[in-house]
Write a protein that holds these residues in place. Structure first.
Motif, short mmCIF file in Angstrom:
data_model
loop_
_atom_site.label_atom_id
_atom_site.label_comp_id
_atom_site.label_asym_id
_atom_site.label_seq_id
_atom_site.Cartn_x
_atom_site.Cartn_y
_atom_site.Cartn_z
N HIS B 199 -3.89 1.90 -2.16
CA HIS B 199 -3.78 1.40 -0.87
C HIS B 199 -3.35 2.27 -0.04
O HIS B 199 -2.53 2.74 0.34
CB HIS B 199 -3.16 0.27 -1.85
N SER B 222 -5.18 -1.42 4.13
CA SER B 222 -4.45 -2.62 5.04
C SER B 222 -4.44 -2.20 6.61
O SER B 222 -4.89 -1.08 6.47
CB SER B 222 -3.04 -2.82 4.43
N ARG B 237 5.17 -1.60 7.01
CA ARG B 237 6.30 -2.06 6.00
C ARG B 237 5.89 -3.45 5.44
O ARG B 237 6.27 -3.72 3.65
CB ARG B 237 8.07 -2.24 6.10
N ARG B 238 5.26 -4.39 5.45
CA ARG B 238 4.71 -5.78 4.97
C ARG B 238 4.30 -5.92 3.93
O ARG B 238 3.10 -6.66 4.08
CB ARG B 238 4.61 -6.85 6.21
N THR B 239 3.19 -4.34 3.93
CA THR B 239 1.74 -4.18 3.44
C THR B 239 2.24 -3.73 2.30
O THR B 239 3.23 -2.94 2.20
CB THR B 239 0.89 -3.24 4.02
N ASP B 240 1.24 -3.41 0.86
CA ASP B 240 1.74 -2.80 -0.53
C ASP B 240 0.96 -1.45 -0.26
O ASP B 240 1.74 -0.63 -0.62
CB ASP B 240 0.84 -3.51 -1.19
N ALA B 241 0.68 -0.72 0.78
CA ALA B 241 0.07 0.64 1.19
C ALA B 241 1.46 1.66 0.51
O ALA B 241 2.36 1.53 0.68
CB ALA B 241 -0.14 0.61 2.18
N GLN B 242 0.21 2.54 0.73
CA GLN B 242 1.38 3.54 -0.70
C GLN B 242 0.44 4.90 0.45
O GLN B 242 1.92 5.88 0.43
CB GLN B 242 0.83 4.22 -1.40
N GLU B 273 9.33 6.30 -0.95
CA GLU B 273 9.09 6.27 -2.65
C GLU B 273 8.06 7.30 -3.00
O GLU B 273 7.88 8.08 -1.81
CB GLU B 273 7.57 4.62 -2.62
N ARG B 276 4.32 7.30 -1.95
CA ARG B 276 3.83 6.96 -0.89
C ARG B 276 3.35 8.34 -0.14
O ARG B 276 5.03 9.63 -0.19
CB ARG B 276 4.78 6.83 0.07
#
Lengths: 477, 477
Positions: B199, B222, B237-242, B273, B276
């Motif tokens: 993502h 995103s 931070r509100r996305t699921d992005a890596q 993470e 990320r």
């Protein structure tokens, strides 16, 4: 600087030109070991003066020696005897996965490497290539330094189109051709055209690098067995594959040439579903020794089902990072709508050099020369392998640059390869061309050991000596 | 062949060398329109004879004129006045999706193209580049024609490493660098390293081509809004992005330079993470006019979270298909275990030429020259835009090759661009840098029209005339 004295006796009354006499004298001195690696030759001017010939005569002789790899020209330093050992095994030997240095060491330590990927660069017309490059740079204006068409320059695409039609029967228009920096890149681009979740079928054994690329695209892969006519379409039908990756003209590494009947079956399979396609990797169609060269599979395709991929890395030089892909119209549409923003990976200068190399006839001349060279090595190897016939079936020798030895005595591939290695000979195992995790299910108990012997990069003497050592290693005397 | 007579009056007592006098005379004749496009110049020999100077003097003058784009050398034909119109808009203008020919017509029809991608190739040291290539080809032996390391030649990687450390504060070893034929290719390779189902978060607006590439990789994307400090990490931070794809030094096209605080926030997000990463596209870090050049984001990264990508296409020439990617160690491991079989897409000859161009100081000299050129154009444009200040906010002028004009009067981008077009001026709309299907949700009612004016490829006269026409088009007088 002390210059090596060369005592050439010229014969003005000879049939040979003065340039040929100088060329042959120096070549023979190098071959005989009288001129050693890295030794500096007299400057062209000095030699011309001392022989009382024109500077051009010496330049021509030196140029020829450079182009044949006997001499190396170092800018502002002069001419040196070339490092002969570096001329073989240009390609294919290196396994990048193992990291550079360690591996290079190993490469040096094996004296007779029968790599099926290696090609002979000794006859590459370096001088011509350099001359074309030089001329193009003189002509070059800012346009040549600008970014070209994403598919590649129209001039080169037109030339490739004509070449493919003439030599391989490929039917296409220049607009169907995409030029890219190597087959690997073109397969990555093709992935973007085909999309994700594409199920691929591959021949077993096959070209392992293509397998790795499809795997790194996370494509499901079905491994399809072959018979003497190539991939078994009945088995292919039992898979969910949409795409079949095949090498119909000279399957790698088995050397099988797919006959027309099987080709028709394969094309029929592809035509049955809209999303089915065949990828034809015509990787070294240029070299065939027996029988008529087969046209490409694409030539028989009337339904727009074949993606034809070819490269100049094998026929010209591995450093020429130029490959091409012919897309059938349905895929060309997809490329145009979804992938045409990818910039070209080949500089316009390189494309222009290659285009002139082909258009001016140098490519054809070089291919003819190499066909002759490879055929001679092929015949020599076949002859040297005569004493092996009791212990091995010898096959795959109709085309390409390698042969297969199938063991008749129940010995293992590993055992045979290890014995060879102890005699400083590297042979390749069929096992390495079978696909990773799928090997087990396809390997039956009666699978025989098959060894692969490539001869592309070896000299005749090396072939003789290598085979003599193999004979000893495998106790054939 | 009739040769153009040139009446040059040389002044041997002048401060200027004879070569400079010849160079300046011809240059001024071309500028003044006394020598027209495609007109043939006297041969160097003829001119040397008639001026009673050495052939070398004339060769030097002609060489300089060729390298600056005033003359074009055609092999075996001589020197011609170069087609000046062809020198601008080298890059970026062409939209391959629309097909070559039709589009090229359109390109010609717009006289003043303020493309933000176009660069100035008039000062490219063609002669130097050609000379290096020629020398390398003289030196070239079979090794240079062989396939190089998949990551690129160690010599070039070492040079790039040193350059990036010195100019951008990038901390890396040559083993972390992968050289590839353009950014597009490197992003495709990076996809293989990162894997599928990744993502990605992107700034809005952004570099649309990267967006298209990620989309063609079928990555979920995103779109994250920016404030005056760049990408909003709270929104990220509100996305699921890596993965976040960012341009911290000079965001494209907004020109925002991310301050250290926001950089730290971004690095912290990535460090939280294991999977990320940040992709830092440092696409034109070379040109900055105001304030200290910021080091790269990679320079502040102690956790191995930044993939740094850069290119020579912008700073040297679009045809130099050489970009580089610095991998943090965890990704380098993945590359080595899963992707190192991909062959290099750049020929060793091209790598060697570039390496010498950098090592011998030509690159630095050229960058300095271009910085000066671009700064002059930048200052000129800013000055010419003074009368626009009532109607527009002018921003983005600290770095790069374009500025932003934000409308204060409630007019639409389309309306403004269309009015410009009617005066034969092309300006670019912010709308085109926002991402496809995501535009609607991020566009609010009070979004103002923003127009983008690039000046890289325009001459000072063209900038003046283009802006004068814009003034008329937008009724600012």
């Amino acid at each position: 600087m002390k210059e090596l004295p060369i005592h050439i006796q010229l014969h003005p009354e000879s049939d040979k030109t003065l340039y040929e006499q100088i060329y042959e004298f120096i070549r023979d001195e190098i071959r005989a070991g009288n001129l050693l690696q890295n030794e500096k030759l007299p400057s062209a001017r000095f030699l011309a003066d001392s022989l009382q010939v024109s500077r051009t005569t010496v330049d021509m002789a030196y140029g020829q020696l450079v182009s044949e790899g006997y001499l190396e020209a170092r800018a502002r330093k002069g001419y040196f005897v070339d490092t002969f050992e570096e001329l073989y095994a240009i390609d294919g030997v290196r396994k990048p996965e193992q990291g550079g240095l360690k591996n290079r060491k190993e490469q040096i330590s094996i004296r007779y490497d029968f790599s099926p990927n290696a090609i002979d660069m000794r006859y590459f017309p370096y001088a011509t290539w350099k001359k074309i490059t030089k001329n193009i740079l003189v002509d070059a204006n800012s346009r040549l330094f600008s970014l070209g068409e994403p598919q590649g320059d129209l001039a080169l695409r037109t030339t490739i189109c004509r070449y493919l039609h003439g030599s391989r029967g490929v039917n296409c228009a220049p607009e169907q051709i995409i030029i890219g920096a190597g087959n690997d890149y073109l397969l990555l681009l093709l992935e973007k055209i085909l999309g994700r979740h594409v199920h691929v079928a591959m021949e077993d054994p096959t070209y392992v690098k293509a397998y790795k690329i499809f795997r790194s695209c996370a494509y499901p892969i079905s491994v399809v067995p072959m018979d003497e006519n190539g991939i078994r379409v009945d088995c292919l039908r039992r898979t969910d594959a949409q795409i079949a990756y095949v090498m119909p003209s000279n399957q790698y590494p088995t050397g099988i040439a797919m006959p027309i009947g099987r080709r028709m079956e394969l094309l029929k399979w592809a035509a049955e579903e809209e999303n089915r396609y065949l990828i034809e990797d015509d990787y070294d169609s240029e070299f065939r020794y027996k029988g008529k060269p087969l046209p490409s599979l694409q030539a028989s395709d009337s339904a727009g089902k074949v993606v034809y991929i070819g490269t100049f890395s094998k026929a010209i030089a591995p450093a020429i990072r130029i490959s091409y892909m012919v897309l059938p119209y349905p895929l060309l549409e997809r490329y145009r709508s979804g992938c045409a923003f990818y910039s070209s990976t080949v500089s316009r200068i390189d494309q222009t050099v290659l285009n002139e190399f082909i258009q001016d006839g140098y490519f054809e001349r070089y291919l003819n020369k190499m066909r002759k060279q490879y055929r001679e090595k092929h015949d020599l190897l076949l002859n040297e392998l005569k004493p092996f016939e009791k212990a091995f079936d010898i096959s795959g020798g109709n085309a390409g640059l390698h042969m297969l030895l199938t063991d008749k005595k129940g010995r293992g591939e590993k055992e045979l390869a290890q014995a060879a290695k102890e005699e400083d000979v590297k042979v390749y195992r069929m096992e390495d061309f079978r696909m990773g995790e799928n090997t087990a299910e396809h390997k039956t108990a009666d699978d025989k050991a098959v060894l692969i012997l490539g001869y592309g990069a070896l000299t005749p003497d090396e072939i003789r000596e290598g085979i003599a050592r193999l004979k000893k290693a495998w106790k054939l005397e």
